[in-house]
Enzyme design. Structure first.
Site, short mmCIF file in Angstrom:
data_model
loop_
_atom_site.label_atom_id
_atom_site.label_comp_id
_atom_site.label_asym_id
_atom_site.label_seq_id
_atom_site.Cartn_x
_atom_site.Cartn_y
_atom_site.Cartn_z
N CYS A 2 108.03 22.36 61.48
CA CYS A 2 107.55 21.77 60.24
C CYS A 2 106.06 21.47 60.39
CB CYS A 2 108.29 20.47 59.94
SG CYS A 2 110.05 20.71 59.65
N CYS A 253 104.76 21.20 73.85
CA CYS A 253 105.51 22.44 73.58
C CYS A 253 104.62 23.65 73.90
CB CYS A 253 105.94 22.48 72.12
SG CYS A 253 106.67 24.06 71.65
N SER A 301 100.48 38.14 65.51
CA SER A 301 100.84 37.31 66.66
C SER A 301 100.33 37.86 67.98
CB SER A 301 102.36 37.11 66.71
OG SER A 301 103.01 38.36 66.60
N ASP A 363 103.19 41.73 72.13
CA ASP A 363 103.61 40.65 71.23
C ASP A 363 103.82 39.38 72.07
OD1 ASP A 363 104.14 39.39 68.87
OD2 ASP A 363 105.97 40.48 68.41
N ASP A 364 104.04 38.25 71.36
CA ASP A 364 104.11 36.97 72.06
C ASP A 364 105.51 36.60 72.52
OD1 ASP A 364 105.33 36.14 69.68
OD2 ASP A 364 103.41 35.56 68.84
N CYS A 400 116.17 25.46 71.77
CA CYS A 400 115.22 24.36 71.65
C CYS A 400 115.89 23.24 70.86
CB CYS A 400 113.95 24.80 70.92
SG CYS A 400 112.82 23.42 70.62
N CYS A 453 106.31 21.62 78.23
CA CYS A 453 107.74 21.95 78.14
C CYS A 453 107.89 23.47 78.15
CB CYS A 453 108.31 21.39 76.83
SG CYS A 453 110.01 21.91 76.50
N CYS A 456 112.82 26.36 76.72
CA CYS A 456 113.49 27.53 76.13
C CYS A 456 113.42 28.74 77.05
CB CYS A 456 112.94 27.85 74.74
SG CYS A 456 111.16 27.91 74.65
FE1 SF4 Z 1 108.69 24.25 72.68
FE2 SF4 Z 1 110.51 25.76 73.88
FE3 SF4 Z 1 110.16 23.22 74.65
FE4 SF4 Z 1 111.24 23.80 72.25
S1 SF4 Z 1 112.13 24.22 74.28
S2 SF4 Z 1 109.67 22.26 72.70
S3 SF4 Z 1 110.12 25.66 71.68
S4 SF4 Z 1 108.68 24.91 74.83
#
Ligand code: SF4
Length: 473
Positions: A2, A253, A301, A363-364, A400, A453, A456
């Site tokens: 968001c 993130c 991207s 690509d990412d 996530c 983080c 994922c």
């Molecule tokens: Fe970001 Fe992945 Fe952590 Fe979610 S799990 S906050 S998408 S790095």
């Protein structure tokens, strides 16, 4: 994902907010919400205004003419909690003895069930399945007990597990605050005349300040909202309330820098363009590209990474895939059917460039494989000699829980991280290559890798999740 955008202490606050919202549209395309205040009344009359669609279609001249006052904030919703419907759109409202309060956030709370139960036990009624409604009702509840909004927010924060970059508006002031791991980006800027603008991305603040005389051509002080403070925007200034929680590690993130942030945005103190260049440089160290003809980004991207890879390797870059800018981001389309058709409508391969060549496609990420599978098929139709697919991040194998819709149908998780199986599933031949950047390579793109983080990719979640989510698989 968001986005939140807003401003305080400015004339035409809603108009400036709308400008910022237009420039974070890439983060969310389902619902638009906005509320404003002149210090006495909220606007529109039946605040907040919420409607489905894009900012340009939804915030029409007619709607904007109902939004008065010197303070406003808006929210763009992309559903990660609750269905895509009006009740789940933000801002959410709660009532206190001193009047209504409005709230919106970017992020996801994990402990919704126990909090909802506790608040229901204290008489709260919920109209949505969205976590932001829980947050505002929790704050309202605490405020009823202590009569001090900053303290109510501080106490509510102690009960929240998860991520949030939030803005709360009372009739005459606003509050900005953030989760203890600073997971979602949240910046603000202060003009010499006391105007304060804030947004999920600095690119939105840049645009909001562009025509604002007091910002003098963007020469403003820009900062991130800190987890250690609650910022109260009141009496034409910022009042800072200390809010230090126990020593918890930061977990920004990393996917924001890999994918979400506009390349011209600074998130968590880093310019997204610079991070993407570092990702490409790390990628170049992991794979031999000497037998290739050209590097081609998946636009937009992969643009920055492809350019950086071309510079580092000396291999030319060609725009052999051209995208329509009238189709939005396919990842944030909400159904698979919508995602599939959006990819076909969005990209056109240039067969004159591709035929007979060894093409390196950059690509990412590959999340559900919708885009890359269709792109490989479209490029194959142009008869290349060979296709090499490079991804500037590792395979995404874990959901996530912090506000990004990475939950189901993850191709790398479904295929247990088997790169050869993923390669086949996206249509690459035996002699072709799929290479993901390693986790070490990803971490090397951040000057402070311990503060990010990567859950994922590696499943190492920075908050407790076991009490709140069902086990994977
Ligand atoms: Fe970001 Fe992945 Fe952590 Fe979610 S799990 S906050 S998408 S790095």
């Amino acid at each position: 994902m968001c986005a939140i955008v807003g401003c305080y202490n400015t004339p035409a606050a809603a108009t400036i907010t709308r400008l910022g919202m237009l420039n974070v549209q890439h983060r969310a395309q389902e619902w638009v919400g906005i509320v404003s205040s002149d210090g006495h009344n909220f606007y529109p009359e039946r605040a907040p205004f919420r409607a489905p669609g894009h900012v340009r279609q939804v915030l029409t001249e007619g709607v904007m003419s109902t939004l008065m006052g010197h303070m406003a904030f808006g929210h763009l919703r992309y559903s990660t909690q609750g269905a895509s419907e009006l009740n789940n759109a933000q801002p959410h409202r709660a009532t206190t003895a001193d009047g209504d309060i409005f709230f919106a956030s970017n992020g996801d709370i994990l402990n919704c069930s126990p909090l909802r139960k506790e608040l229901r036990g204290r008489g709260a009624t919920f109209y949505s399945a969205n976590d932001a409604e829980i947050i505002v009702k929790l704050i309202a509840h605490r405020y009823r007990e202590c009569g001090d909004m900053a303290r109510a927010i501080r106490e509510a924060k102690r009960q929240l597990v998860g991520t949030y970059s939030g803005v709360l508006m009372t009739r005459d002031r606003m509050f900005l605050f953030r989760d203890p791991i600073e997971n979602r980006p949240f910046s603000y800027a202060v003009a010499p005349d006391g105007a304060i603008l804030f947004a999920s991305e600095t690119s939105a603040i840049d645009i909001m300040t562009a025509d604002y005389p007091a910002f003098e051509g963007k020469r403003y002080r820009r900062a991130e909202v800190s987890r250690d403070t609650i910022l109260e925007l009141a009496n034409g200034t910022i009042i800072t309330h200390e809010d230090r929680q126990e020593d918890r590690k930061l977990a920004h993130c990393a996917f924001e820098h890999v994918y979400f942030l506009r390349p011209d945005s600074v998130g968590f103190g880093l310019l997204a363009t610079d991070t993407r260049k570092r990702l490409a440089t790390a990628l170049a160290k992991e794979i031999d590209l000497s037998e290739t003809d050209f590097i081609c980004p998946v636009p937009d991207s992969g643009n920055v990474a492809a350019l950086a890879l071309s510079r580092v390797t000396g291999i030319p870059m060609e725009f052999a895939l051209v995208r329509s800018h009238y189709i939005g981001r396919t990842f944030i389309e909400h159904t698979q059917t919508a995602r599939d058709s959006a990819v076909r409508e969005k990209f056109n391969p240039v067969s004159e460039l591709i035929r007979g060549k060894v093409i390196v496609l950059v690509d990412d990420s590959i999340v559900r494989s919708t885009t890359i599978r269709q792109l490989v098929g479209m490029i194959r139709g142009c008869e290349p000699k060979k296709i090499i697919v490079l991804i500037t991040a590792p395979p995404i194998q874990h959901p996530c829980y912090y506000g990004v819709d990475i939950k189901e149908r993850l191709i790398a998780a479904d295929l247990a991280g088997d790169i050869e199986a993923i390669k086949r599933s996206i249509g690459l031949r035996e002699d072709e290559v799929l290479h993901y950047l390693s986790l070490d390579g990803l971490r090397s793109a951040f000057p402070d890798p311990q503060n990010w983080c990567y859950a994922c990719w590696n499943g190492d979640y920075p908050t407790s999740i076991k009490d709140y989510v069902r086990p994977e698989g």
